[in-house]
Design an enzyme around this catalytic site. Structure first.
Site, PDB file in Angstrom:
ATOM      1  N   GLU A  79     -12.481  46.070  35.880  1.00 21.92           N
ATOM      2  CA  GLU A  79     -11.935  47.413  36.038  1.00 21.92           C
ATOM      3  C   GLU A  79     -10.459  47.365  36.485  1.00 21.92           C
ATOM      4  O   GLU A  79      -9.638  48.119  35.988  1.00 21.92           O
ATOM      5  CB  GLU A  79     -12.781  48.168  37.084  1.00 21.92           C
ATOM      6  N   ASP A  80     -10.139  46.456  37.392  1.00 22.69           N
ATOM      7  CA  ASP A  80      -8.833  46.512  38.057  1.00 22.69           C
ATOM      8  C   ASP A  80      -7.843  45.421  37.682  1.00 22.69           C
ATOM      9  O   ASP A  80      -6.711  45.431  38.150  1.00 22.69           O
ATOM     10  CB  ASP A  80      -9.033  46.471  39.587  1.00 22.69           C
TER      11      ASP A  80
END
Ligand code: MN
Length: 731
Positions: A79-80
């Site tokens: 996600e990051d």
């Protein structure tokens, strides 16, 4: 350095419960995650890596397997950071990649609902989407740490996350039997949702803390003496109940904090099940039980597998206290829930299938009871959680559940009947899809409507829900009725022209009402519908009002409106069940047979959609077909059932050329009837050269029957030629 120390202490915790953890992989995952999150910080200002580490620690508290611990460390990298699920698969294997992918997908959803039923649906959806309970456990660990550090978030973010936690995640933890996760999530969310109430209760619980603690010690020592006296070895704990459950009790019973008596809860943990009952008997003997508060969750476990005896008694200072009695094993399940059911085998986490206590989970896994191999069992569990339902979103974020295989049309009807009727297109996750697209878990579905759209009979072939099916059938029938009424009106109007009047005049004069009440159909609407369907004939309807006069031969009607044409047309308009013609995907269509070619069952046929008179059926080689608009031609076929009722026999003209010989006509008639063909009319014309041309109007079931009859007639001595003609007897 601090981070490394933290990692070491978590690994120590893992060694405490896991017989043979893969430490190399844990350290590798830590290194990988740290490098990927390098330079990122949390809102608190700490290095981002603190978060994955603390999530890993919670996963260790849940006593999960190495794959889950690794997934905890890596749960935010996709996600990051730049990392892909493929990168993770290459480095850490399929299992870890699957878990990280699942957690990443779950994190993308925003749930905003306070409605009970809706929340339950979302919880189910999460389970379904996760396809592996470990995904949910990692997600819960992530959520728990985020809630623990929620104070660094914006106020609106705090409220949203807390509501979501209260609605979705705490109940999910409860369903999984993770008591400590559930209570901690509740109290954390409570603090941000109702800060005033929270701090009020916290203060009141704290204000008498010293007093309360000495009271707790006293009760514990009394209970300990009592049980030791009776040779029961027990661990006894006492503590205030969690704040949220105190608040809920205050709210539900509309009472003040001071009136919530059993704020203290004691737990007696013993070795054996019979000792539970023995202990509670001793307690009830010592302190007066409060009627109606004794609950035996050992005999009847809670759906999430929880087992205990519960009672409330009037304690030593006339204070109410709650007491729970359970075995060590029950305690483990109560606190750890599903995590207590994993076995560690070849590094895989596997639910213990011998354990009958996990009713909820067992219900889900019911169909897989016969799996001997636990690995295979886990595999099937991954796929089949709630396999018969799908959960999808409206554009507004509401979740709806459908039987699996349901389509966009089912979705449209679930929103609103009119949306169903008028749905003309659908978008799923922003992309156009066919209406028959089968919904997948997590789809966001948007329906496009058009005011001219009508329910389509084809939809019946793919809709899954009873609701959609019923609504479509009803609408289609309704439209059918309307169309047949229009047609009936038109036919009646044409008939009335021969009486120098028209339908409007009939309406005005009341003749139409009169005709309706004289008919067996009662109302005007029913009567017109019946004419349209061919159940009654306009001539008969008119005859009810204008009794037939003597025919005036010279009163020949104008050619274009020849009543015979109309008459024959509606004569042939009959219900589908009588026509024997099937139009693919369409039911109850009004069918008439073209007079030009007069097709019979067995003929190669084609349908032509007329304007307002339903479907006209021609033989494929009919001359007039080439003159018909191409776009109005549709393929039709004869119904498969060969048993055509007598009422559906088709009229055909057969012309027989033969010598004009007495007795020959009788022979021909005999041949027809030998083949089961009825003659309805015959016309004989003799010529000067002693020949005869006989034209028969006959009723046949199908082409084969007609052919048989014609062949027989051909073999009669004196017959030159037999042919099927397309026009009737009048020639
Ligand atoms: Mn996270």
């Amino acid at each position: 350095m601090q981070l490394e120390n933290r990692l070491d202490s978590i690994i120590k915790k893992v060694r405490g419960y896991h017989p043979d953890p893969n430490i190399t992989q844990l350290r590798d995952a830590y290194e990988f995650s740290r490098r990927m999150h390098e330079g990122q910080t949390r809102k608190s200002g700490e290095p981002y890596m603190t978060h994955p580490l603390e999530v890993m620690d919670i996963i260790a508290d849940l006593r999960l397997d190495v794959a889950s611990l690794v997934a905890g460390l890596l749960h935010d990298v996709v996600e990051d950071t730049e990392t892909t699920v493929e990168d993770i698969r290459n480095r850490f294997g399929d299992d870890v990649a699957f878990l990280v992918d699942g957690v990443t997908k779950l994190s993308k959803f925003r749930f905003n609902t306070r409605e009970e039923a809706q929340a339950e649906t979302i919880r189910k959806m999460i389970v379904a989407m996760s396809r592996d309970l470990r995904v949910i456990l990692v997600k819960l660990a992530d959520r728990l740490h985020n809630m623990r550090t929620l104070k660094y978030m914006s106020e609106s973010g705090q409220e949203r996350k807390s509501q979501e936690t209260m609605d979705i995640y705490a109940p999910l933890a409860h369903r999984l039997g993770l008591n400590w996760v559930k209570t901690e999530l509740e109290d954390l969310a409570f603090r941000y949702l109702y800060p005033e109430a929270y701090y009020d209760i916290a203060e009141k619980v704290a204000s008498k803390k010293r007093q309360r603690q000495s009271f707790i010690r006293e009760v514990i020592s009394i209970l300990d003496d009592l049980l030791t006296e009776h040779d029961i070895l027990a661990e006894i704990y006492g503590r205030p109940k969690n704040f949220w459950s105190i608040y809920r009790k205050m709210r539900e019973q509309q009472i003040e904090f001071e009136q919530v008596f059993d704020i203290l809860a004691f737990r007696i943990i013993v070795d054996e099940r019979p000792q539970c009952y023995e202990s509670i008997g001793l307690v009830h003997n010592l302190w007066k039980p409060i009627p109606g508060r004794f609950k035996d969750y050992i005999a009847i476990a809670k759906p999430n597998g929880y087992q205990s005896l519960h009672t409330s008694v009037i304690g030593p200072y006339q204070e109410r206290i709650e007491i729970q009695v359970r075995t060590h094993e029950m305690h483990k399940i109560a606190e750890e829930g599903i995590a207590a059911h994993w076995l560690y085998k070849e590094g895989k986490a596997v639910p213990d299938q011998d354990d009958e206590k996990f009713a909820w989970l067992h219900q889900l896994m019911e169909e897989h009871q016969d799996h001997e191999d636990p690995v295979e069992f886990l595999e099937s569990v991954k796929i089949d959680l709630f396999h018969d339902e799908v959960y999808v979103f409206t554009p507004q974020g509401d979740v709806l559940s459908f039987p699996s295989g349901a389509t966009c049309v089912d979705f449209a009807y679930a929103i609103h009947t009119e949306i169903g009727h008028q749905c003309s297109g659908a978008k799923v996750n922003g992309k156009m899809v066919p209406l028959k697209y089968q919904l997948q878990n997590g789809d966001i579905v948007e329906i496009e409507t058009h005011k001219n759209q009508r329910p389509n009979k084809d939809w019946l072939s793919f809709v899954k829900t009873g609701r959609a099916r019923t609504k479509i059938r009803k609408a289609v029938r309704q439209e059918q009725r309307e169309r047949s009424r229009e047609l009936g009106r038109e036919l009646l109007d044409k008939q009335l022209q021969y009486h120098d009047t028209n339908i409007r005049a009939w309406e005005k004069s009341g003749d139409l009402d009169k005709a309706a009440s004289k008919s067996r159909f009662g109302t005007v609407e029913e009567l017109l519908g019946a004419i349209g369907y061919g159940k009654t004939q306009p001539e008969d309807v008119v005859a009810n009002i204008y009794p037939p006069k003597k025919k005036k031969e010279d009163d020949e009607p104008k050619k274009k409106d020849k009543p015979g044409t109309i008459g024959k047309l509606w004569n042939k308009l009959v219900d589908r069940k009588d026509t024997g013609v099937v139009v693919d995907g369409i039911e109850d269509v009004m069918v008439s047979y073209a007079k030009c070619c007069n097709p019979v069952p067995g003929d190669d046929i084609i349908g032509f959609v007329t304007r307002g008179r339903g479907l006209s059926v021609h033989t494929r080689d009919c001359n007039s077909v080439s003159h018909l608009e191409r776009e109005r031609q549709i393929p039709v076929r004869w119904a498969n059932d060969t048993e055509v009722p007598d009422s559906a026999r088709r009229p055909v003209s057969v012309r027989v050329y033969c010598t004009d010989k007495p007795g020959l006509l009788a022979n021909i008639s005999q041949s027809f009837s030998n083949s089961g063909v009825n003659i309805s009319e015959a016309q004989c014309v003799t010529t000067d050269d002693r020949r005869a041309v006989n034209t028969f109007e006959v009723l046949v079931h199908n082409r084969d029957q007609l052919k048989r009859a014609m062949k027989d007639i051909e073999n009669i001595k004196g017959v030159y030629k037999v042919e099927r003609t397309s026009s009737g007897t009048s020639q």
